[in-house]
Design an enzyme around this catalytic site. Sequence first.
Site, mmCIF file in Angstrom:
data_model
loop_
_atom_site.group_PDB
_atom_site.id
_atom_site.type_symbol
_atom_site.label_atom_id
_atom_site.label_comp_id
_atom_site.label_asym_id
_atom_site.label_seq_id
_atom_site.Cartn_x
_atom_site.Cartn_y
_atom_site.Cartn_z
ATOM 1 N N MET A 81 -3.890 0.834 -2.950
ATOM 2 C CA MET A 81 -3.186 -0.586 -3.835
ATOM 3 C C MET A 81 -3.851 -1.786 -4.037
ATOM 4 S SD MET A 81 0.549 0.991 -4.083
ATOM 5 C CE MET A 81 0.892 0.464 -5.670
ATOM 6 N N HIS A 82 -3.976 -1.998 -5.256
ATOM 7 C CA HIS A 82 -3.841 -3.929 -5.104
ATOM 8 C C HIS A 82 -5.054 -4.695 -5.330
ATOM 9 C CE1 HIS A 82 0.647 -3.341 -4.679
ATOM 10 N NE2 HIS A 82 1.025 -3.344 -3.587
ATOM 11 N N ASP A 239 -2.215 5.570 -3.932
ATOM 12 C CA ASP A 239 -2.015 6.509 -3.426
ATOM 13 C C ASP A 239 -0.455 6.226 -2.853
ATOM 14 O OD1 ASP A 239 -1.605 3.581 -1.920
ATOM 15 O OD2 ASP A 239 -2.909 3.558 -0.573
#
Length: 498
Positions: A81-82, A239
């Site tokens: 992520m991110h 995820d």
Amino acid sequence: MATVIGVDLGTSAVKVLLVAQSGETLATASADYPLAQPQPGYSEQNPEDWIRGVKTALQKLHQQPDVDFSQVAGLSFSGQMHGLVLLSAAMRPLRPAILWNDTRTTAEVEQIKQKMGDDFIAITRNRALEGFTLPKLLWVQKHEPENFAAAKVFLLPKDYVRYRMTGQLGLDYSDAAGTVMLDESTRQWSTTILQTFGIPASMCPPLVEATACVGTLIADFAAAVGLPQTVKVFAGGADNACGAVGAGVLNADQLMVSIGTSGVVSTFEPDPTTTYHGQLHYFDHVVPGQHYSMGVTLAAGHSLNWFKHTFAADEDFTSLVASAATSKPGANGLLFTPYLVGERTPYADAKIRGSFIGIDSRQTRADFVRAVLEGITFSFRDLLGLYQASGRQFASAITIGGGAQSPLWLQIQADILNLKIVSLATNQGPGLGAAMIAAVGLGWFADFKACAANFVQVAATYEPDPTAVRNYDQYYQLYHQVYGATASLTAGLLAAEE
């Protein structure tokens, strides 16, 4: 026999799973790629390494006995992520991707707080933290203005891989929520946030559901890995959302505990009006129209990895973890806090660092191993406590990742959290969730609950031991005091190093 592929794009490696319509995992393969840390607090990767890794993993999968790629009907993704991937007008990365565990953006987080205050939480249901995507964009805007000006669009890691596989741009809602630029009330990019920070709306990719079919494989990619060009590619998701689906956590009384590099405690959120006022992350789910919440401890498995590589480099993880059985609850008076790279929940402190508290000469290495396992699990109890304080109650916790490999650690989790702990027959978590997205997207199942009934199987359960629960309650009360007692000390140590 029709099959689907789940692609799990992690921080250190990509893993691919071939799963039958019955839910049986037929084969797996993986490929590693490097992580760059050019300065303290920086964490970057070359997006081209992801492309090479995915191709290598799929080629390895294809080469396994009895694997028939001609039967693959669909493919989807789970992704770290991110992370920020900035693409030029030529649709190529302008710089290395800035990852979720990069902590260079403390000033940008403060900038967001000062400019928007509680309005930011009201829009996104989250507070700004160093790991999220928006602070990374603001860092590039300030420190690399030429790259910001040249950027046509940003993507997250799995979405860049999917673009290279299909030629289609898009970002699913579960990862869009993790950018903290999504307006949760409208499920659109927030014009308020974009205008406040001077981010062109054209830089934001189109939004899609995780189960949306975004296209088929481009000819070159299909030929390189041996897949039919007709394979349907579905958007996929973050995820942690995929991990929850892959663990069958689809009800409000279930908790997921995931121990990877970071550690996550998450649950399904049936009420769209729920808010934790930024204390816990509140994100869109890969289940269309639904949400999940989670708390994160940044260095869960990372703490155990660090300990092994530093003090037991030649020993395998299985025997190292098993050695903790010769110790006892409380590790003979030794506490460990897993703040090796700062912490996210509940403290949101990039400067806190880990501690061993209570070292004396009677302790053995086994005590230190057990203290690391217990400290990671105590950090999960911090997260569980935030849910309990909001009135949430849970019947069980399903554990995935590294912590699900050890019966000893599973029992420690049951005793510290005072919950029934469930381990699964297939510990594939996010990768299985990605395969389930493809299966639901293809219409094999009416919804994720029907899919989970086929794909998710329980292996064992661990009940709390009342005596151990009482002992751990005492140790947890002490553990909970360590952050306050050490925060200023560790911040001072970091300052002394500068």
